[in-house]
Write an enzyme that holds these catalytic residues in place. Structure first.
Site, PDB file in Angstrom:
ATOM      1  N   SER A 155       0.832  -1.197   0.000  1.00 41.95           N
ATOM      2  CA  SER A 155       0.000   0.000   0.000  1.00 41.95           C
ATOM      3  C   SER A 155       0.874   1.257   0.000  1.00 41.95           C
ATOM      4  O   SER A 155       1.643   1.476  -0.942  1.00 41.95           O
ATOM      5  CB  SER A 155      -0.954  -0.051   1.203  1.00 41.95           C
ATOM      6  OG  SER A 155      -1.961   0.921   1.098  1.00 41.95           O
ATOM      7  N   ASP A 250     -10.281  -3.499  -4.830  1.00 40.70           N
ATOM      8  CA  ASP A 250      -9.406  -2.520  -4.172  1.00 40.70           C
ATOM      9  C   ASP A 250      -9.494  -1.223  -4.956  1.00 40.70           C
ATOM     10  O   ASP A 250      -9.295  -1.220  -6.179  1.00 40.70           O
ATOM     11  CB  ASP A 250      -7.967  -3.046  -4.165  1.00 40.70           C
ATOM     12  CG  ASP A 250      -6.968  -2.128  -3.472  1.00 40.70           C
ATOM     13  OD1 ASP A 250      -7.353  -1.013  -3.064  1.00 40.70           O
ATOM     14  OD2 ASP A 250      -5.804  -2.536  -3.342  1.00 40.70           O
ATOM     15  N   HIS A 280      -8.037  -5.023  -0.604  1.00 41.58           N
ATOM     16  CA  HIS A 280      -6.829  -4.331  -0.166  1.00 41.58           C
ATOM     17  C   HIS A 280      -6.406  -4.840   1.221  1.00 41.58           C
ATOM     18  O   HIS A 280      -7.233  -5.065   2.095  1.00 41.58           O
ATOM     19  CB  HIS A 280      -7.098  -2.824  -0.087  1.00 41.58           C
ATOM     20  CG  HIS A 280      -5.884  -2.011   0.170  1.00 41.58           C
ATOM     21  ND1 HIS A 280      -5.043  -1.605  -0.839  1.00 41.58           N
ATOM     22  CD2 HIS A 280      -5.351  -1.527   1.321  1.00 41.58           C
ATOM     23  CE1 HIS A 280      -4.054  -0.897  -0.332  1.00 41.58           C
ATOM     24  NE2 HIS A 280      -4.202  -0.841   0.984  1.00 41.58           N
TER      25      HIS A 280
END
Length: 308
Positions: A155, A250, A280
């Site tokens: 991320s 996501d 995610h």
């Protein structure tokens, strides 16, 4: 394909427990929440774990070094944790780093870079770049191989790994063997189809991403800087090979895949691997089948890069 049954059950459980988005929390509360979200009861043992600090131009930088069983010199993965540049730390991603260390047979160095909003962009990428330089110069003394160093993260950590790879190319050093980008943030924009389709209801929301970016940047214009938004880099110098993993449900899916294509166009040997039916953050949710499959793919990619 539809959202996986395991993922749906997980989201339902979080909703039933009264879970809120990061954007609905104060920063201190959000920092506690991510540690709880990624908590693993029995993280994998590794041969050795060492906490230490390393010098940087902006003060001492905490790192955690994970060493697997086996004889050195060991290849090295420098790992930058996710959490929107605002939350996350060495504890939130401890289980993930242990799993990577064992699966890839590499030393993993987790970096506790400075967080926003106390330290806004470019503090985080500069810390991560300094840690990477330190590793290349010093890992030989702790059993690592300075010629086999990769960067990686999830991320916002994937964003930082991409930034470090860009910085290394722009600044002429250090040389990196691989970049591992797990559902990375690559652009300060919220206009992709995946952001529209998956912007709420799948754990990470568009509103949370806006909250993270607002804390990270001094102003919107800073989001156009290539080390903040790698997708906006005008050119890429000799990018290292790597793996970009995305998740179907996501909001960041499309920007991660677009960055992979940008690197491919720049001549890099990049694999883009989308995991259907998942969300995610799945790489840190060890009860998901998708996590196990992705960990195996990551280990294979790292091992192949280190073998060269």
């Amino acid at each position: 394909m539809p959202l996986g049954q395991q993922e749906q059950a997980f989201i339902d459980q979080l909703v039933a427990a009264g879970g809120r988005g990061f954007n609905e929390m104060e920063v201190a509360e959000a920092r506690q929440a991510i540690v709880q979200l990624f908590q693993v009861e029995n993280p994998e043992p590794v041969a050795r774990v060492e906490n230490r600090t390393i010098p940087s131009p902006n003060g001492d930088l905490p790192i955690r070094i994970y060493t697997p069983e086996g004889d050195g010199p060991l290849p090295v993965l420098i790992f930058f944790h996710g959490g929107g540049w605002v939350v996350g730390d060495l504890e939130s991603h401890d289980a993930t780093c242990r799993a990577l260390t064992n699966a890839a047979g590499c030393m993993t160095i987790a970096v506790d870079y400075r967080l926003a909003p106390e330290h806004k962009f470019p503090a985080a990428p500069e810390d991560c770049y300094e840690a990477t330089k330190w590793a290349v110069l010093n890992v030989a003394s702790i059993g690592g191989d300075p010629h086999r160093v990769a960067v990686g993260g999830d991320s916002a950590g994937g964003n930082l790994a991409a930034a470090v790879a860009l910085m290394s190319g722009d600044r002429g050093a250090p040389s990196l063997a691989y970049q591992l980008l797990l559902y990375p943030v690559t652009n300060h924009a919220f206009d992709t189809e995946s952001c529209k389709q998956n912007g709420e209801g799948y754990l990470l929301t568009k509103d949370s991403m806006v909250w993270f970016w607002d804390h990270y940047l001094e102003n919107d214009a800073a989001g156009n800087a290539p080390y903040a938004s790698p997708l906006q880099a005008k050119y890429v110098n000799s990018p290292p090979p790597g793996l970009i993993i995305t998740a179907e449900f996501d909001p960041l899916r499309d920007e991660g895949e677009a960055y992979g294509k940008k690197l491919q166009d720049a001549g890099a040997d990049i694999t883009i691997s989308r995991y259907d039916g998942t969300i995610h953050g799945f790489f840190s949710f060890f009860h998901l089948d998708a996590q196990k499959k992705a960990l195996a793919e990551v280990a294979e990619g790292l091992k192949a890069a280190f073998a060269q």
